[in-house]
Design an enzyme around this catalytic site. Structure first.
Site, PDB file in Angstrom:
ATOM      1  N   SER A 112       0.868  -1.069  -0.184  1.00  0.00           N
ATOM      2  CA  SER A 112       0.134  -0.606   0.106  1.00  0.00           C
ATOM      3  C   SER A 112       0.692   1.521  -0.005  1.00  0.00           C
ATOM      4  CB  SER A 112      -0.981   0.140   1.452  1.00  0.00           C
ATOM      5  OG  SER A 112      -1.816  -0.759   0.927  1.00  0.00           O
TER       6      SER A 112
ATOM      7  N   HIS B 233      -0.190  -3.196  -7.013  1.00  0.00           N
ATOM      8  CA  HIS B 233      -1.292  -2.521  -5.942  1.00  0.00           C
ATOM      9  C   HIS B 233      -2.374  -2.912  -6.376  1.00  0.00           C
ATOM     10  CE1 HIS B 233      -3.097   0.878  -3.211  1.00  0.00           C
ATOM     11  NE2 HIS B 233      -2.712  -0.311  -2.926  1.00  0.00           N
TER      12      HIS B 233
ATOM     13  N   GLU C 108      -2.595  -0.616  -9.694  1.00  0.00           N
ATOM     14  CA  GLU C 108      -1.294   0.224 -10.448  1.00  0.00           C
ATOM     15  C   GLU C 108      -0.641  -0.129 -10.122  1.00  0.00           C
ATOM     16  OE1 GLU C 108      -0.928   4.887  -7.756  1.00  0.00           O
ATOM     17  OE2 GLU C 108      -1.487   2.534  -6.204  1.00  0.00           O
TER      18      GLU C 108
ATOM     19  N   ASN D 140      -2.552   6.089  -2.571  1.00  0.00           N
ATOM     20  CA  ASN D 140      -2.640   5.825  -1.118  1.00  0.00           C
ATOM     21  C   ASN D 140      -2.049   7.148  -0.673  1.00  0.00           C
ATOM     22  OD1 ASN D 140      -3.949   3.734  -0.784  1.00  0.00           O
ATOM     23  ND2 ASN D 140      -2.479   2.188  -0.037  1.00  0.00           N
TER      24      ASN D 140
END
Length: 284
Positions: free
Chosen positions: A120, A141, A153, A191
């Site tokens: 993350s 991700h 991602e 994030n």
């Protein structure tokens, strides 16, 4: 060239989803975790997930439960990863834990095996530094729930090669996913934005500006979000949220990433969200 055998490290929420998605797209999966009870729970969760999806999502070709499970080998033995063409790591967002895992698998896996970090917030370049194959380490991700999210991602580390990027894109295509490629930075794109949003929503709850229900209702009703920030936190796991924002705070040394005291308190109390039945909301 089709990647056939994929190692998945960590049988938590994300590892379970990744393993299931891979098995449902005709890959052989080696799912590794350190405890037998975690692996047993993962197997049951995958069964439950497949049954649930077959009821909710109509597909031209329904998933065969037994065939899917037979494609997953549940094991505590990291040595089995020597047969993997590609490895996806999903361990807890703690650098010391990840560093140990990458040092271990670097010595086990074949020289051509690509490592994908499903993280993350931890920088991919730092993860790659724990191996002797920095050019073969990439960030992927995944979003939760993995089997039904169409996009991920992808993060390019400082040393990640173009060949590795292409192999990872091919792997994702086999899983039925598109990707957006971004450069390495703590938290990446998703994030750095999402964790701030969630953390600020927890501050709003702590300051009694609004209830959890009303905070989420504003985001859903005013902005068209499918879930509010606190519902999203419960889905991801409050412990994971806290770890991620602590990584951002540590890397940027910026007070805007200071974790909300209420978030810390809830994690200390064992209120981790959907994964254990209670977070900002209660789940049966």
């Amino acid at each position: 060239m089709k990647i056939q055998t994929v190692g998945v490290i960590g049988a938590g929420v994300m590892g379970i989803g990744v393993a299931q998605n891979l098995a449902q797209t005709d890959h052989n999966v080696i799912l590794v975790d350190i405890k037998e009870e975690i692996l047993d729970k993962a197997k049951q969760e995958i069964k439950n997930n497949i049954r649930f999806q077959s009821l909710i999502y109509k597909k031209d070709k329904p998933t065969n439960l037994e065939e899917t499970l037979n494609k997953i080998e549940f094991s505590q033995n990291y040595k089995l990863l020597e047969n993997a063409d590609f490895v996806i790591e999903n361990v807890t967002e703690r650098w010391d834990n990840k560093k140990q895992v990458y040092s271990l698998i670097d010595a086990i896996c074949s020289a051509d095996c690509v490592f994908a970090a499903n993280t993350s917030a931890i920088p991919i370049t730092r993860i790659a530094s724990a191996t002797k194959r920095a050019d073969k380490v990439v960030g992927i991700h995944f979003m939760n729930p993995v089997p039904i999210k169409p996009m991920v991602e992808m993060i390019r580390g400082y040393h990640t090669s173009e060949t590795t990027i292409e192999i990872a894109k091919n792997m994702l295509s086999q899983m039925g996913k598109e990707c957006v490629l971004v450069n390495d930075s703590p938290g990446f794109v998703s994030n750095r934005v999402l964790m701030l949003t969630i953390n600020e929503a927890v501050f709003l709850l702590q300051d009694r500006v609004a209830t959890a229900e009303d905070i989420d209702k504003i985001f859903k009703g005013c902005f068209g979000h499918k879930m509010g920030p606190l519902e999203t936190a419960d889905l991801i796991g409050l412990d994971t949220i806290l770890y991620s924002i602590e990584v951002l705070y540590e890397n940027f040394n910026d007070t805007k990433y200071r974790p909300c005291p209420l978030l810390k308190k809830m994690v200390d109390a064992g209120l981790h969200g959907r994964k254990n039945g209670k977070g900002f909301y209660v789940y049966q």
